[in-house]
Design a protein around this motif. Sequence first.
Motif, PDB file in Angstrom:
ATOM      1  N   ASP A 295      47.030   9.204  -7.645  1.00 15.25           N
ATOM      2  CA  ASP A 295      47.827   9.857  -6.606  1.00 15.25           C
ATOM      3  C   ASP A 295      47.097  11.070  -6.046  1.00 15.25           C
ATOM      4  O   ASP A 295      47.099  11.308  -4.829  1.00 15.25           O
ATOM      5  CB  ASP A 295      49.191  10.288  -7.164  1.00 15.25           C
ATOM      6  N   ALA A 296      46.487  11.853  -6.935  1.00 10.75           N
ATOM      7  CA  ALA A 296      45.744  13.039  -6.484  1.00 10.75           C
ATOM      8  C   ALA A 296      44.544  12.647  -5.625  1.00 10.75           C
ATOM      9  O   ALA A 296      44.148  13.385  -4.721  1.00 10.75           O
ATOM     10  CB  ALA A 296      45.287  13.857  -7.687  1.00 10.75           C
ATOM     11  N   ALA A 297      43.979  11.465  -5.904  1.00  7.42           N
ATOM     12  CA  ALA A 297      42.814  10.983  -5.167  1.00  7.42           C
ATOM     13  C   ALA A 297      43.196  10.232  -3.906  1.00  7.42           C
ATOM     14  O   ALA A 297      42.317   9.694  -3.216  1.00  7.42           O
ATOM     15  CB  ALA A 297      41.972  10.085  -6.065  1.00  7.42           C
ATOM     16  N   GLY A 298      44.473  10.180  -3.612  1.00  6.92           N
ATOM     17  CA  GLY A 298      44.917   9.485  -2.405  1.00  6.92           C
ATOM     18  C   GLY A 298      44.664   7.991  -2.447  1.00  6.92           C
ATOM     19  O   GLY A 298      44.484   7.354  -1.406  1.00  6.92           O
ATOM     20  N   GLY A 299      44.652   7.418  -3.658  1.00  4.55           N
ATOM     21  CA  GLY A 299      44.451   5.978  -3.811  1.00  4.55           C
ATOM     22  C   GLY A 299      43.004   5.543  -3.917  1.00  4.55           C
ATOM     23  O   GLY A 299      42.721   4.353  -4.073  1.00  4.55           O
ATOM     24  N   ASP A 300      42.066   6.486  -3.875  1.00  5.06           N
ATOM     25  CA  ASP A 300      40.636   6.182  -3.961  1.00  5.06           C
ATOM     26  C   ASP A 300      40.263   5.967  -5.430  1.00  5.06           C
ATOM     27  O   ASP A 300      40.258   6.918  -6.219  1.00  5.06           O
ATOM     28  CB  ASP A 300      39.842   7.345  -3.360  1.00  5.06           C
ATOM     29  N   LEU A 301      39.938   4.722  -5.804  1.00  6.33           N
ATOM     30  CA  LEU A 301      39.686   4.397  -7.210  1.00  6.33           C
ATOM     31  C   LEU A 301      38.458   5.106  -7.772  1.00  6.33           C
ATOM     32  O   LEU A 301      38.460   5.557  -8.912  1.00  6.33           O
ATOM     33  CB  LEU A 301      39.537   2.881  -7.377  1.00  6.33           C
ATOM     34  N   ALA A 302      37.407   5.205  -6.975  1.00  4.74           N
ATOM     35  CA  ALA A 302      36.194   5.875  -7.446  1.00  4.74           C
ATOM     36  C   ALA A 302      36.445   7.363  -7.663  1.00  4.74           C
ATOM     37  O   ALA A 302      35.996   7.951  -8.658  1.00  4.74           O
ATOM     38  CB  ALA A 302      35.059   5.671  -6.441  1.00  4.74           C
ATOM     39  N   LEU A 303      37.177   7.964  -6.764  1.00  5.48           N
ATOM     40  CA  LEU A 303      37.504   9.391  -6.901  1.00  5.48           C
ATOM     41  C   LEU A 303      38.453   9.602  -8.066  1.00  5.48           C
ATOM     42  O   LEU A 303      38.336  10.598  -8.798  1.00  5.48           O
ATOM     43  CB  LEU A 303      38.126   9.906  -5.606  1.00  5.48           C
ATOM     44  N   CYS A 304      39.378   8.675  -8.268  1.00  2.00           N
ATOM     45  CA  CYS A 304      40.284   8.744  -9.423  1.00  2.00           C
ATOM     46  C   CYS A 304      39.483   8.781 -10.719  1.00  2.00           C
ATOM     47  O   CYS A 304      39.760   9.589 -11.604  1.00  2.00           O
ATOM     48  CB  CYS A 304      41.226   7.534  -9.397  1.00  2.00           C
ATOM     49  N   ALA A 305      38.490   7.903 -10.844  1.00  2.00           N
ATOM     50  CA  ALA A 305      37.654   7.866 -12.048  1.00  2.00           C
ATOM     51  C   ALA A 305      36.901   9.180 -12.229  1.00  2.00           C
ATOM     52  O   ALA A 305      36.758   9.683 -13.352  1.00  2.00           O
ATOM     53  CB  ALA A 305      36.675   6.702 -11.965  1.00  2.00           C
ATOM     54  N   GLU A 306      36.439   9.756 -11.125  1.00  2.00           N
ATOM     55  CA  GLU A 306      35.726  11.030 -11.184  1.00  2.00           C
ATOM     56  C   GLU A 306      36.643  12.149 -11.676  1.00  2.00           C
ATOM     57  O   GLU A 306      36.241  12.983 -12.502  1.00  2.00           O
ATOM     58  CB  GLU A 306      35.186  11.364  -9.792  1.00  2.00           C
ATOM     59  N   ILE A 307      37.875  12.156 -11.177  1.00  6.36           N
ATOM     60  CA  ILE A 307      38.852  13.172 -11.600  1.00  6.36           C
ATOM     61  C   ILE A 307      39.148  13.044 -13.085  1.00  6.36           C
ATOM     62  O   ILE A 307      39.168  14.032 -13.827  1.00  6.36           O
ATOM     63  CB  ILE A 307      40.147  13.035 -10.776  1.00  6.36           C
ATOM     64  N   LEU A 308      39.406  11.821 -13.535  1.00  8.91           N
ATOM     65  CA  LEU A 308      39.727  11.597 -14.943  1.00  8.91           C
ATOM     66  C   LEU A 308      38.589  12.063 -15.841  1.00  8.91           C
ATOM     67  O   LEU A 308      38.805  12.765 -16.840  1.00  8.91           O
ATOM     68  CB  LEU A 308      40.018  10.114 -15.191  1.00  8.91           C
ATOM     69  N   ARG A 309      37.385  11.677 -15.497  1.00  7.06           N
ATOM     70  CA  ARG A 309      36.233  12.023 -16.328  1.00  7.06           C
ATOM     71  C   ARG A 309      36.066  13.540 -16.434  1.00  7.06           C
ATOM     72  O   ARG A 309      35.831  14.075 -17.523  1.00  7.06           O
ATOM     73  CB  ARG A 309      34.976  11.374 -15.746  1.00  7.06           C
ATOM     74  N   ALA A 310      36.202  14.230 -15.318  1.00  2.00           N
ATOM     75  CA  ALA A 310      36.039  15.688 -15.316  1.00  2.00           C
ATOM     76  C   ALA A 310      37.145  16.388 -16.097  1.00  2.00           C
ATOM     77  O   ALA A 310      36.924  17.457 -16.674  1.00  2.00           O
ATOM     78  CB  ALA A 310      36.008  16.199 -13.879  1.00  2.00           C
ATOM     79  N   ALA A 311      38.339  15.779 -16.142  1.00  2.00           N
ATOM     80  CA  ALA A 311      39.479  16.403 -16.827  1.00  2.00           C
ATOM     81  C   ALA A 311      39.581  16.011 -18.293  1.00  2.00           C
ATOM     82  O   ALA A 311      40.450  16.521 -19.002  1.00  2.00           O
ATOM     83  CB  ALA A 311      40.774  16.043 -16.105  1.00  2.00           C
ATOM     84  N   GLY A 312      38.698  15.091 -18.740  1.00  2.00           N
ATOM     85  CA  GLY A 312      38.653  14.811 -20.173  1.00  2.00           C
ATOM     86  C   GLY A 312      38.982  13.403 -20.602  1.00  2.00           C
ATOM     87  O   GLY A 312      38.975  13.119 -21.802  1.00  2.00           O
ATOM     88  N   GLN A 313      39.259  12.484 -19.658  1.00  3.40           N
ATOM     89  CA  GLN A 313      39.576  11.104 -20.030  1.00  3.40           C
ATOM     90  C   GLN A 313      38.503  10.161 -19.494  1.00  3.40           C
ATOM     91  O   GLN A 313      38.245  10.140 -18.295  1.00  3.40           O
ATOM     92  CB  GLN A 313      40.943  10.688 -19.485  1.00  3.40           C
ATOM     93  N   ASP A 314      37.900   9.392 -20.387  1.00  2.00           N
ATOM     94  CA  ASP A 314      36.909   8.418 -19.963  1.00  2.00           C
ATOM     95  C   ASP A 314      37.620   7.281 -19.236  1.00  2.00           C
ATOM     96  O   ASP A 314      38.461   6.602 -19.824  1.00  2.00           O
ATOM     97  CB  ASP A 314      36.152   7.869 -21.179  1.00  2.00           C
TER      98      ASP A 314
ATOM     99  N   ASP B 296      36.668   4.434 -18.381  1.00  2.00           N
ATOM    100  CA  ASP B 296      36.298   3.100 -18.841  1.00  2.00           C
ATOM    101  C   ASP B 296      36.878   2.763 -20.211  1.00  2.00           C
ATOM    102  O   ASP B 296      37.359   1.654 -20.436  1.00  2.00           O
ATOM    103  CB  ASP B 296      34.768   2.970 -18.887  1.00  2.00           C
ATOM    104  N   THR B 297      36.856   3.726 -21.125  1.00  2.00           N
ATOM    105  CA  THR B 297      37.338   3.475 -22.488  1.00  2.00           C
ATOM    106  C   THR B 297      38.738   4.028 -22.735  1.00  2.00           C
ATOM    107  O   THR B 297      39.372   3.694 -23.739  1.00  2.00           O
ATOM    108  CB  THR B 297      36.391   4.117 -23.512  1.00  2.00           C
ATOM    109  N   ASN B 298      39.203   4.930 -21.859  1.00  2.00           N
ATOM    110  CA  ASN B 298      40.485   5.627 -21.999  1.00  2.00           C
ATOM    111  C   ASN B 298      40.506   6.631 -23.146  1.00  2.00           C
ATOM    112  O   ASN B 298      41.563   7.165 -23.483  1.00  2.00           O
ATOM    113  CB  ASN B 298      41.647   4.646 -22.163  1.00  2.00           C
TER     114      ASN B 298
END
Length: 242
Positions: free
Chosen positions: A32-51, A53-55
Amino acid sequence: MNQITGLLFDKDGTILDFYKTWIPINRKMALDAAGGDLALCAEILRAAGQDPDTNVVTPGTVLAGGGVEMIAAAFAETLKDRAPTNLIEIISDNFREGGAEHAILIEGALEHMMALGSSGYRLGMATNDTVEGLEASIGKFSGLRDVFEFRVGCDSGHGAKPEPGMGLAFAQALGIDPSSCAIIGDSMHDLEMGKRAGFGLRIGVLTGPALRDDLEPHADVVIESILELAKVLEERRSVTAI
């Protein structure tokens, strides 16, 4: 050594299954924060502490236990000028709606806490979730809400963990000294809050992202889950009585 009479519990990773509850919430929140952009969503998760790919969630990161404002700040740092103006609202909505949909109780947790209450302990809950998220997630389970005579979230006006405000508010609400209280949680944030609030006992549980080596420097004792809590408290009570 004071007798422990007040038990303040963290919610996620302590009473609720952290991974089953929060992995889908975190993913939806980042998307939602990424506006539906899957690649940006993954970038946000990784930077905030969640992998993405592996969760796996890294202990000590904002997605391992941060409140709304902490997560919003972490997301905004990644998004920069792409951050939506309603980012805090997006995160708060996901806390509430996701909690209602995905909350999974650790098996046996409710019965164990009911037994502790029946034996004379006074129970509270302090979470870096919002109050609405707290109520939505624990309200799914019959009888769970009533176990706690005190409940507080990151937006209750007492600050967020690891600040001491939640712990001090718990002791004040119950009319007991903080040294007669124990904090039970799965993160360093929980245990640090207990230390700053002057709690008499800090108990780490291994049902969240943190490992034993992460928690032991901050805890008086580390247990596998809250299902071992009654035994620990009984042992302490026996020592205190000597």
